[in-house]
Motif scaffolding. Structure first.
Motif, mmCIF file in Angstrom:
data_model
loop_
_atom_site.group_PDB
_atom_site.id
_atom_site.type_symbol
_atom_site.label_atom_id
_atom_site.label_comp_id
_atom_site.label_asym_id
_atom_site.label_seq_id
_atom_site.Cartn_x
_atom_site.Cartn_y
_atom_site.Cartn_z
ATOM 1 N N ASN A 4 0.817 -1.205 0.000
ATOM 2 C CA ASN A 4 0.000 0.000 0.000
ATOM 3 C C ASN A 4 0.858 1.265 0.000
ATOM 4 N N LYS A 5 2.026 1.190 0.650
ATOM 5 C CA LYS A 5 2.909 2.349 0.686
ATOM 6 C C LYS A 5 3.410 2.711 -0.710
ATOM 7 N N LYS A 6 3.493 1.707 -1.587
ATOM 8 C CA LYS A 6 3.981 1.948 -2.944
ATOM 9 C C LYS A 6 2.886 2.511 -3.844
ATOM 10 N N LYS A 7 1.631 2.435 -3.380
ATOM 11 C CA LYS A 7 0.523 2.876 -4.219
ATOM 12 C C LYS A 7 0.225 4.361 -4.022
ATOM 13 N N MET A 8 -0.378 4.940 -5.070
ATOM 14 C CA MET A 8 -0.717 6.365 -5.021
ATOM 15 C C MET A 8 -1.893 6.609 -4.093
ATOM 16 N N SER A 9 -1.906 7.804 -3.498
ATOM 17 C CA SER A 9 -3.072 8.231 -2.734
ATOM 18 C C SER A 9 -4.094 8.787 -3.717
ATOM 19 N N VAL A 10 -5.300 9.019 -3.239
ATOM 20 C CA VAL A 10 -6.341 9.571 -4.102
ATOM 21 C C VAL A 10 -5.962 10.981 -4.564
ATOM 22 N N GLU A 207 -10.926 9.524 -20.975
ATOM 23 C CA GLU A 207 -11.203 8.091 -20.841
ATOM 24 C C GLU A 207 -9.981 7.317 -20.341
ATOM 25 N N SER A 208 -8.793 7.910 -20.500
ATOM 26 C CA SER A 208 -7.574 7.237 -20.056
ATOM 27 C C SER A 208 -7.292 7.488 -18.582
ATOM 28 N N ALA A 209 -8.117 8.314 -17.949
ATOM 29 C CA ALA A 209 -7.865 8.682 -16.553
ATOM 30 C C ALA A 209 -8.005 7.499 -15.603
ATOM 31 N N ALA A 210 -8.789 6.493 -16.003
ATOM 32 C CA ALA A 210 -8.992 5.334 -15.133
ATOM 33 C C ALA A 210 -7.928 4.258 -15.340
ATOM 34 N N ALA A 211 -6.934 4.550 -16.195
ATOM 35 C CA ALA A 211 -5.931 3.529 -16.536
ATOM 36 C C ALA A 211 -5.025 3.180 -15.362
ATOM 37 N N ASN A 212 -4.948 4.051 -14.345
ATOM 38 C CA ASN A 212 -4.048 3.809 -13.210
ATOM 39 C C ASN A 212 -4.755 3.173 -12.016
ATOM 40 N N SER A 213 -5.869 2.494 -12.265
ATOM 41 C CA SER A 213 -6.654 1.962 -11.147
ATOM 42 C C SER A 213 -5.865 0.946 -10.314
ATOM 43 N N ASP A 214 -4.971 0.212 -10.949
ATOM 44 C CA ASP A 214 -4.194 -0.797 -10.207
ATOM 45 C C ASP A 214 -3.116 -0.167 -9.323
ATOM 46 N N ALA A 215 -2.827 1.109 -9.556
ATOM 47 C CA ALA A 215 -1.732 1.750 -8.834
ATOM 48 C C ALA A 215 -2.205 2.634 -7.688
ATOM 49 N N VAL A 216 -3.510 2.599 -7.387
ATOM 50 C CA VAL A 216 -4.046 3.469 -6.340
ATOM 51 C C VAL A 216 -4.669 2.632 -5.225
ATOM 52 N N GLU A 217 -4.635 3.155 -4.018
ATOM 53 C CA GLU A 217 -5.258 2.471 -2.893
ATOM 54 C C GLU A 217 -6.783 2.473 -3.046
ATOM 55 N N ASN A 218 -7.415 1.360 -2.682
ATOM 56 C CA ASN A 218 -8.875 1.247 -2.693
ATOM 57 C C ASN A 218 -9.482 1.793 -3.992
ATOM 58 N N PRO A 219 -9.180 1.170 -5.136
ATOM 59 C CA PRO A 219 -9.577 1.730 -6.440
ATOM 60 C C PRO A 219 -11.083 1.911 -6.625
ATOM 61 N N LYS A 220 -11.911 1.017 -6.078
ATOM 62 C CA LYS A 220 -13.357 1.142 -6.282
ATOM 63 C C LYS A 220 -13.893 2.456 -5.717
ATOM 64 N N LYS A 221 -13.289 2.921 -4.659
ATOM 65 C CA LYS A 221 -13.707 4.183 -4.059
ATOM 66 C C LYS A 221 -12.928 5.368 -4.632
ATOM 67 N N ASN A 222 -11.614 5.201 -4.766
ATOM 68 C CA ASN A 222 -10.745 6.334 -5.073
ATOM 69 C C ASN A 222 -10.650 6.690 -6.549
ATOM 70 N N VAL A 223 -10.804 5.713 -7.453
ATOM 71 C CA VAL A 223 -10.692 6.028 -8.888
ATOM 72 C C VAL A 223 -11.787 7.007 -9.327
ATOM 73 N N PRO A 224 -13.070 6.748 -8.999
ATOM 74 C CA PRO A 224 -14.087 7.746 -9.383
ATOM 75 C C PRO A 224 -13.839 9.120 -8.765
ATOM 76 N N ILE A 225 -13.371 9.148 -7.499
ATOM 77 C CA ILE A 225 -13.085 10.425 -6.844
ATOM 78 C C ILE A 225 -11.984 11.164 -7.596
ATOM 79 N N ALA A 226 -10.906 10.435 -7.941
ATOM 80 C CA ALA A 226 -9.764 11.053 -8.634
ATOM 81 C C ALA A 226 -10.137 11.515 -10.033
ATOM 82 N N VAL A 227 -10.910 10.687 -10.739
ATOM 83 C CA VAL A 227 -11.309 11.031 -12.106
ATOM 84 C C VAL A 227 -12.198 12.270 -12.099
#
Length: 448
Positions: A4-10, A207-227
């Motif tokens: 998790n430390k290696k993953k991006m924050s939201v 549309e490419s904004a969601a491409a980093n979903s594997d690199a972020v913590e808790n992607p189901k919650k954080n990817v939509p927030i980040a996008v």
């Protein structure tokens, strides 16, 4: 925990998403928007709403799609099969080829003012062709070199745009802004519609904004927030920077300028500062074009791996550079540059932008239609959290996409339709790979 430390924050993913959208697409926007007047701020609000719906929908697509073939073609396949997947890949790839020529034209426009020269239409086209060749050849050394250059040059756009958004208000004249509201006395609907393609152009690539979903913590919650956060952030900067300019430089000067940001900084400070900004933006355009040349080659390569495009696009060097494909696409871009020669640089840019927008919207419409099926394939039901809301947002995004096609004008729609019909024709030559029974398919592939 270590993982998790290696993953991006939201927050980090949000910033990356915004920076990815704040590319070279903005640098000719003010001149186009000035043709409509400051009422184009209403177009920004419509486009930002549509872009947010699209961004959220693509984030959901990325979270729930489990197909090996990712991206817009993979999403479209859920509802439309291989033919829909092909069409999404084909039109998206073509839109990137067109967009590259538009970026090259942008760089020439700023370079023209920066160097203090006036080029004839054919000279502008030759200069754009030279940039296309240079940025293609520069990609022969592989993605690492391209990526390193791009991460530096993109700041040539971001820094002036952000600075203008923050401090430009000290030079802002409300009277000048108000007097430019509707210079051609257009109706509200006509004025908003005329600005939609160029404002959407600034958001293409969301549309490419969601491409980093594997690199972020808790992607189901954080990817939509980040996008959504990244899209809102980019939208605010777009709206602030283009509107503050309309209160600093008079409307006629903006309409006729090939380097509106340089003109604005020259008005705010000195011509020398204006020249520096122009130089930074020329470098940013070249860096952006460099990155997109590699990206479009990769799009064609992934489509070739699916069997959609000729095998020549699959060939890569030891440095992972698809040189054969790049050279082929370079020739296509050179031909497109010749076909779109216009007496006015801004007119040539507008023609390319409108066509790029229309062709890019085809996969958007397909993917919005497929999102309900994508969710259901992932096991979601009507009772699942977010299922109904996502479908409603996808419908709004689809309607906005269709409206944007209409707003791009009849010429762009006709040319876009020809691209789509050409795509269906081409698919007919490769459809045997997917539509025949397995035994026949194997036999035909061996004989093809």
């Amino acid at each position: 925990m270590a993982e998790n430390k290696k993953k991006m924050s939201v927050m980090q993913l949000t910033i990356i998403t915004a920076v990815n959208m704040l590319g070279s697409g903005i640098i000719m926007l003010p001149s186009k928007l000035a043709q409509i007047g400051t009422m184009s701020i209403l177009s920004w609000l419509v486009t930002l709403t549509g872009a947010l719906c699209l961004a959220y929908s693509f984030a959901r697509c990325g979270m729930f799609s489990n197909r090996t073939a990712s991206g817009m073609g993979g999403y479209a396949e859920y509802s439309y099969g291989k033919d829909g997947s092909f069409m999404a890949n084909f039109t998206y790839a073509i839109s990137l080829v067109i967009a590259n020529v538009a970026i090259a034209i942008s760089a020439v426009g700023y370079g023209e003012v920066f160097l203090g020269v006036t080029l004839k239409p054919f000279e502008i086209t030759l200069s754009a062709m030279a940039l296309i060749i240079i940025t293609t050849v520069a990609n022969f050394w592989g993605p690492r070199v391209t990526g390193n250059i791009g991460t530096i040059t993109v700041w040539g756009v971001i820094v002036p745009v952000v600075v203008l958004s923050v401090i430009g208000w000290f030079w802002f004249s409300p009277h000048m802004y108000a007097s430019s509201w509707n210079p051609h006395h257009e109706s509200l609907f006509t004025g908003i519609s005329a600005s939609i393609p160029i404002t959407l152009w600034a958001f293409l690539g969301l549309e490419s904004a969601a491409a980093n979903s594997d690199a972020v913590e808790n992607p189901k919650k954080n990817v939509p927030i980040a996008v959504l956060g990244g899209t809102i952030g980019a939208g605010i900067i777009y709206i602030l920077s283009t509107n503050v300019m309309a209160g600093i430089v008079n409307n006629h000067a903006l309409v006729t300028s090939n380097a509106p940001f340089g003109l604005t900084f020259a008005t705010m400070f000195t011509p020398v500062i204006g020249k520096i900004v122009m130089g930074l933006m020329v470098l940013a355009c070249i860096g952006s074009l460099l990155g997109w040349q590699f990206t479009v080659a990769e799009v064609f390569r992934s489509s070739a791996n699916e069997g959609y495009f000729p095998a020549l696009f699959k060939k890569v060097t030891k440095r992972e550079a698809p040189i054969v494909g790049m050279v082929t696409l370079m020739i296509c871009q050179i031909l497109l540059s010749l076909l779109t020669i216009s007496p006015n640089l801004i007119n040539q840019f507008n023609t390319l932008v409108n066509l790029a927008v229309v062709t890019n919207l085809v996969p958007y419409v397909l993917d919005m239609g497929a999102l309900k099926t994508i969710q259901m394939s992932a096991g979601l039901t009507k009772e699942s959290k977010g299922f109904k809301l996502t479908n409603v947002i996808a419908v709004i995004a689809g309607i906005y996409s269709l409206y944007s096609m209409y707003a791009s004008g009849s010429e762009a729609m006709v040319l876009g339709a020809l691209v789509a019909f050409a795509g269906w024709t081409i698919y007919g030559f490769v459809s045997y790979k997917y539509d025949l029974p397995d035994a026949q398919k194997e036999s035909q592939q061996n004989n093809a």
